[in-house]
Design an enzyme around this catalytic site. Structure first.
Site: not given
Ligand code: C5P
Length: 230
Positions: A30, A59, A61, A64, A118, A208
């Site tokens: 991603k 990713d 998003k 526009d 989320t 993470r």
């Molecule tokens: O580090 P973590 O596991 O929280 O990463 C989640 C990833 O998913 C991040 O790159 C974040 O930008 C992405 N993301 C998210 N929520 C969304 C869409 C993408 O956390 N709705």
């Protein structure tokens, strides 16, 4: 269920080292704001050089006016990535315009719409959208389904309701996965892999908990072991 690994590290070198360590695994890469804004198209090419079979999810998003989104979607299709996303709140005209523009591409990328981030809890979500997360995520999902998108980004907690309201085949990609009770960070609606499997999640996203681990490759192996046990 296919694992999606977020390449959110502070430099291209670190992201590529992580990708290199995962090149024999069947995982999605991603590429988000941080990596793409900094490293752009050459980064996508570098990932493909490491493993031409890596599936890549861009990713970014998009949000526009419809024509600008469709222009961007076309540029994304030309990059040769396998999946990208837009914000559902851009609306049905934007969705339709994007999908129409991609229809001439033989191997167009999958297109997902972000429903509720989320990182939102119920209270903060309602301040923006004036509806509950469940209600709004389902409404956004139906709109995405009706306009020909392939799926949505949502939390694990909305996944099965969204599939019930649309189709089993309508894809759900869910960030906020904490496979072994790791720190949630800024994520409010986190879930385990077990719950994700139960809720029919197609793509759990993990960032993470993998790249902050002392042994990211080992962590991915552990996650894949859990996934293959379902
Ligand atoms: O580090 P973590 O596991 O929280 O990463 C989640 C990833 O998913 C991040 O790159 C974040 O930008 C992405 N993301 C998210 N929520 C969304 C869409 C993408 O956390 N709705």
């Amino acid at each position: 269920m296919e694992l999606c690994v977020a390449l959110d590290l502070p430099s291209a070198e670190e992201n590529l080292a992580l990708a290199e360590s995962l090149k024999t695994y069947n995982v999605w890469m991603k590429v988000g704001f941080r990596a793409y804004i900094r490293d752009g198209k050459p980064f996508i090419e570098a990932l493909k050089k490491i493993n031409p079979d890596f599936k890549i999810f861009l990713d970014l998003k998009l949000y526009d006016i419809p024509n600008t989104m469709a222009d961007a979607a076309e540029e994304i299709a030309k990059l040769g990535v396998d999946m990208f996303n837009i914000h559902a709140s851009a609306g049905s005209v934007a969705m339709k315009t994007v999908m129409e523009r991609l229809s001439s591409y033989e191997n167009r990328p999958l297109v997902l719409a972000v429903t509720a981030l989320t990182s939102f809890d119920e209270e903060h979500f309602q301040k923006v959208y004036e509806k509950s997360i469940n209600e709004k995520a389902e409404q956004f999902a139906k709109m995405s389904y009706e306009n020909g998108l392939d799926g949505v980004v949502c939390s694990t907690f909305e996944s099965s309701a969204i599939k019930n309201a649309t189709s089993e085949k309508f894809l759900t990609l869910c960030p906020g996965i904490r496979p072994f009770g790791e720190d949630a960070g800024d994520q409010q609606r986190v879930a385990t892999l077990e719950l994700a499997a139960k809720e029919g999640v197609d793509y759990p996203v993990v960032g993470r908990p993998i790249y902050k681990d002392a042994d990211p490759q080992g962590k991915v192996r552990q996650i894949l072991d859990v996934i293959s046990s379902f």
